[in-house]
Write a protein that holds these residues in place. Structure first.
Motif, PDB file in Angstrom:
ATOM      1  N   PRO A   8       0.809  -1.236   0.000  1.00 52.99           N
ATOM      2  CA  PRO A   8       0.000   0.000   0.000  1.00 52.99           C
ATOM      3  C   PRO A   8       0.831   1.269   0.000  1.00 52.99           C
ATOM      4  O   PRO A   8       0.435   2.276  -0.595  1.00 52.99           O
ATOM      5  CB  PRO A   8      -0.829  -0.132   1.278  1.00 52.99           C
ATOM      6  CG  PRO A   8      -0.938  -1.605   1.496  1.00 52.99           C
ATOM      7  CD  PRO A   8       0.380  -2.180   1.046  1.00 52.99           C
ATOM      8  N   ILE A  50     -13.361  -3.896   6.365  1.00 52.02           N
ATOM      9  CA  ILE A  50     -12.064  -4.597   6.373  1.00 52.02           C
ATOM     10  C   ILE A  50     -11.749  -5.104   7.773  1.00 52.02           C
ATOM     11  O   ILE A  50     -11.218  -6.207   7.940  1.00 52.02           O
ATOM     12  CB  ILE A  50     -10.957  -3.671   5.838  1.00 52.02           C
ATOM     13  CG1 ILE A  50     -11.226  -3.305   4.371  1.00 52.02           C
ATOM     14  CG2 ILE A  50      -9.591  -4.347   5.963  1.00 52.02           C
ATOM     15  CD1 ILE A  50     -10.296  -2.246   3.813  1.00 52.02           C
ATOM     16  N   GLY A  54     -11.497  -8.532   6.644  1.00 56.66           N
ATOM     17  CA  GLY A  54     -10.265  -8.472   5.891  1.00 56.66           C
ATOM     18  C   GLY A  54     -10.498  -7.855   4.525  1.00 56.66           C
ATOM     19  O   GLY A  54     -11.618  -7.480   4.169  1.00 56.66           O
ATOM     20  N   PHE A  55      -9.427  -7.733   3.743  1.00 55.59           N
ATOM     21  CA  PHE A  55      -9.530  -7.138   2.401  1.00 55.59           C
ATOM     22  C   PHE A  55      -9.939  -8.219   1.407  1.00 55.59           C
ATOM     23  O   PHE A  55      -9.336  -9.293   1.360  1.00 55.59           O
ATOM     24  CB  PHE A  55      -8.194  -6.534   1.984  1.00 55.59           C
ATOM     25  CG  PHE A  55      -8.267  -5.706   0.734  1.00 55.59           C
ATOM     26  CD1 PHE A  55      -8.515  -4.353   0.797  1.00 55.59           C
ATOM     27  CD2 PHE A  55      -8.097  -6.294  -0.526  1.00 55.59           C
ATOM     28  CE1 PHE A  55      -8.574  -3.583  -0.356  1.00 55.59           C
ATOM     29  CE2 PHE A  55      -8.169  -5.538  -1.680  1.00 55.59           C
ATOM     30  CZ  PHE A  55      -8.415  -4.172  -1.594  1.00 55.59           C
ATOM     31  N   ARG A  78     -10.875   2.379  -1.132  1.00 57.61           N
ATOM     32  CA  ARG A  78     -10.329   1.165  -0.528  1.00 57.61           C
ATOM     33  C   ARG A  78      -8.866   1.367  -0.131  1.00 57.61           C
ATOM     34  O   ARG A  78      -8.437   0.941   0.939  1.00 57.61           O
ATOM     35  CB  ARG A  78     -10.465  -0.002  -1.513  1.00 57.61           C
ATOM     36  CG  ARG A  78     -11.862  -0.613  -1.555  1.00 57.61           C
ATOM     37  CD  ARG A  78     -11.996  -1.629  -2.660  1.00 57.61           C
ATOM     38  NE  ARG A  78     -12.089  -0.990  -3.963  1.00 57.61           N
ATOM     39  CZ  ARG A  78     -11.725  -1.554  -5.101  1.00 57.61           C
ATOM     40  NH1 ARG A  78     -11.195  -2.761  -5.101  1.00 57.61           N
ATOM     41  NH2 ARG A  78     -11.881  -0.921  -6.245  1.00 57.61           N
ATOM     42  N   VAL A  82      -7.218   1.201   3.700  1.00 52.61           N
ATOM     43  CA  VAL A  82      -6.072   0.362   4.030  1.00 52.61           C
ATOM     44  C   VAL A  82      -4.956   1.197   4.664  1.00 52.61           C
ATOM     45  O   VAL A  82      -4.349   0.804   5.676  1.00 52.61           O
ATOM     46  CB  VAL A  82      -5.562  -0.368   2.771  1.00 52.61           C
ATOM     47  CG1 VAL A  82      -4.193  -0.996   3.015  1.00 52.61           C
ATOM     48  CG2 VAL A  82      -6.566  -1.432   2.339  1.00 52.61           C
ATOM     49  N   LYS A  83      -4.655   2.341   4.082  1.00 51.06           N
ATOM     50  CA  LYS A  83      -3.598   3.197   4.631  1.00 51.06           C
ATOM     51  C   LYS A  83      -3.935   3.619   6.065  1.00 51.06           C
ATOM     52  O   LYS A  83      -3.051   3.698   6.934  1.00 51.06           O
ATOM     53  CB  LYS A  83      -3.395   4.419   3.734  1.00 51.06           C
ATOM     54  CG  LYS A  83      -2.684   4.109   2.412  1.00 51.06           C
ATOM     55  CD  LYS A  83      -2.553   5.352   1.546  1.00 51.06           C
ATOM     56  CE  LYS A  83      -1.789   5.064   0.253  1.00 51.06           C
ATOM     57  NZ  LYS A  83      -0.343   4.878   0.476  1.00 51.06           N
ATOM     58  N   SER A 109      -3.924  -9.351   5.690  1.00 51.73           N
ATOM     59  CA  SER A 109      -4.682  -9.295   4.427  1.00 51.73           C
ATOM     60  C   SER A 109      -4.428  -8.023   3.639  1.00 51.73           C
ATOM     61  O   SER A 109      -4.796  -7.935   2.460  1.00 51.73           O
ATOM     62  CB  SER A 109      -6.183  -9.426   4.711  1.00 51.73           C
ATOM     63  OG  SER A 109      -6.728  -8.227   5.242  1.00 51.73           O
ATOM     64  N   ILE A 110      -3.802  -7.021   4.276  1.00 46.36           N
ATOM     65  CA  ILE A 110      -3.608  -5.744   3.569  1.00 46.36           C
ATOM     66  C   ILE A 110      -2.131  -5.381   3.402  1.00 46.36           C
ATOM     67  O   ILE A 110      -1.804  -4.235   3.079  1.00 46.36           O
ATOM     68  CB  ILE A 110      -4.358  -4.587   4.289  1.00 46.36           C
ATOM     69  CG1 ILE A 110      -3.947  -4.500   5.764  1.00 46.36           C
ATOM     70  CG2 ILE A 110      -5.860  -4.779   4.170  1.00 46.36           C
ATOM     71  CD1 ILE A 110      -4.637  -3.359   6.519  1.00 46.36           C
ATOM     72  N   GLN A 111      -1.243  -6.333   3.621  1.00 49.90           N
ATOM     73  CA  GLN A 111       0.178  -6.073   3.390  1.00 49.90           C
ATOM     74  C   GLN A 111       0.488  -5.936   1.901  1.00 49.90           C
ATOM     75  O   GLN A 111       1.358  -5.171   1.500  1.00 49.90           O
ATOM     76  CB  GLN A 111       1.032  -7.185   3.998  1.00 49.90           C
ATOM     77  CG  GLN A 111       0.954  -7.267   5.517  1.00 49.90           C
ATOM     78  CD  GLN A 111       1.346  -5.969   6.204  1.00 49.90           C
ATOM     79  OE1 GLN A 111       2.395  -5.398   5.905  1.00 49.90           O
ATOM     80  NE2 GLN A 111       0.513  -5.512   7.121  1.00 49.90           N
ATOM     81  N   LEU A 113      -1.690  -5.566  -1.843  1.00 53.07           N
ATOM     82  CA  LEU A 113      -3.008  -5.356  -2.460  1.00 53.07           C
ATOM     83  C   LEU A 113      -2.972  -5.798  -3.917  1.00 53.07           C
ATOM     84  O   LEU A 113      -1.973  -5.582  -4.614  1.00 53.07           O
ATOM     85  CB  LEU A 113      -3.407  -3.879  -2.377  1.00 53.07           C
ATOM     86  CG  LEU A 113      -3.514  -3.286  -0.970  1.00 53.07           C
ATOM     87  CD1 LEU A 113      -3.998  -1.838  -1.044  1.00 53.07           C
ATOM     88  CD2 LEU A 113      -4.438  -4.111  -0.084  1.00 53.07           C
TER      89      LEU A 113
END
Length: 350
Positions: A8, A50, A54-55, A78, A82-83, A109-111, A113
């Motif tokens: 991200p 999320i 999760g994403f 989105r 996440v950020k 899940s968001i490491q 994208l």
């Protein structure tokens, strides 16, 4: 298209995102863009989603490479969510408080994208279908700005844009016409969409108004002229200012909007502008009802008033046996009504 994983931190929010409306950001204003999206575009809903689930990996972001940066053309909310979840310092600076701490599973899940690389030109019809004519529609001014940018950047006709996004109802053309007139008002006399008498700027008032022949005639434009920038002739800019005031009013100028609702106010404005007397009254500051009456003419007003009077009398007759209990005031009203009816009848016969 190949899906590629991106951290991200390597993805940038798009300063040209139509959701930003008329806000002027550059790609370097990432935190400002994120703050604006958080405050205005319900990013909190995506944060909550999320946090709970999760994403969703099947919801890819679409990004284009510009000046060595991957700018997200589709999926900005989105990415903003996440950020926010990943950066406690960012949350502190923006004053954002999460309902709960992200779990390890959510953070994993968001490491990375899922991102599809493309260009703006390749993506315009997909984005347009989704947000202009599709299930996740932007507000009307964001739609209009998107249509305007696609036409200016890629040299497409309005018919080509409409075809590309599946528009069969002239929505693209109406949005574009309203946008170029709005832009001209902003350029020529600094019209401010935040200085109106409406809670939210009702852009649809403008592009709907331009569908009326009398309003186009008042501005000196036709549908062909409205398909280019700066369509209103310079000698009609004073009239454009009047129209914007009638449609939207002004808080700072203490100017009351004549159009509060499209139905029936907008239709009545168009009717009032059909005759010069209605135009003169509106331009001199009269109310819409006064201008409308003048435009309709005495014969129409007399016929309407007489018909309403008969209808009201018939309605009163229906309820006299159950609704009248001997009140002296009502008897006096009925006697006065009789005298007026007799006088009116005598005048008509004379």
């Amino acid at each position: 298209m190949e899906v590629i994983g991106h951290a991200p931190a390597d993805l940038y929010l798009d300063p040209e995102n139509p959701r930003l409306a008329s806000e002027l950001f550059s790609v370097d204003d990432q935190e400002d863009i994120l703050r604006w999206l958080w405050r205005n575009k319900s990013v909190n809903e995506l944060v909550d989603s999320i946090l709970a689930n999760g994403f969703w990996g099947h919801e890819e972001l679409f990004a284009t490479e510009e000046d060595g940066r991957w700018v997200v053309v589709e999926g900005n909310r989105r990415l903003a969510a996440v950020k926010i979840l990943l950066d406690p310092g960012l949350r502190e600076r923006l004053g954002i408080h999460l309902p709960e701490k992200p779990s390890r599973k959510v953070l994993e899940s968001i490491q990375q994208l899922p991102v599809i690389h493309s260009t703006r030109e390749e993506l315009w019809s997909f984005v347009g279908f989704k947000h202009v004519n599709g299930p996740q529609a932007w507000d009307s001014i964001a739609k209009a700005e998107y249509v305007f940018r696609v036409r200016r950047n890629f040299g497409l006709s309005l018919a080509d844009i409409a075809s590309g996004i599946g528009d069969r109802h002239e929505t693209v053309a109406r949005l574009y016409r309203g946008y170029v007139v709005l832009q001209q008002a902003q350029d020529e006399f600094e019209f401010d969409t935040t200085d109106t008498q409406h809670k939210r700027f009702p852009f649809s008032h403008l592009w709907t108004a331009l569908g009326y022949v009398s309003i186009r005639n008042y501005l000196g434009v036709d549908p062909t002229a409205l398909e280019r920038e700066n369509p209103v002739p310079r000698d009609r800019l004073r009239r454009l200012r009047h129209l914007m005031e009638w449609l939207f009013g002004s808080q700072s100028g203490n100017i009351e909007a004549r159009v509060r609702r499209q139905n029936p106010d907008l239709r009545n404005l168009a009717r009032a502008l059909e005759v010069q007397q209605g135009v003169n009254l509106l331009e001199s500051g009269s109310s819409l009802s006064v201008a409308l009456d003048a435009s309709l003419g005495d014969a129409h007003l007399f016929r309407t008033a007489l018909t309403k009077a008969e209808t009201s009398a018939r309605e009163a007759m229906r309820f006299v046996s159950t609704g009248y209990a001997g009140e002296e005031g009502l008897l006096e009203t009925a006697t006065s009504l009789l005298r007026q009816a007799e006088s009116l009848n005598a005048l008509i016969h004379r």
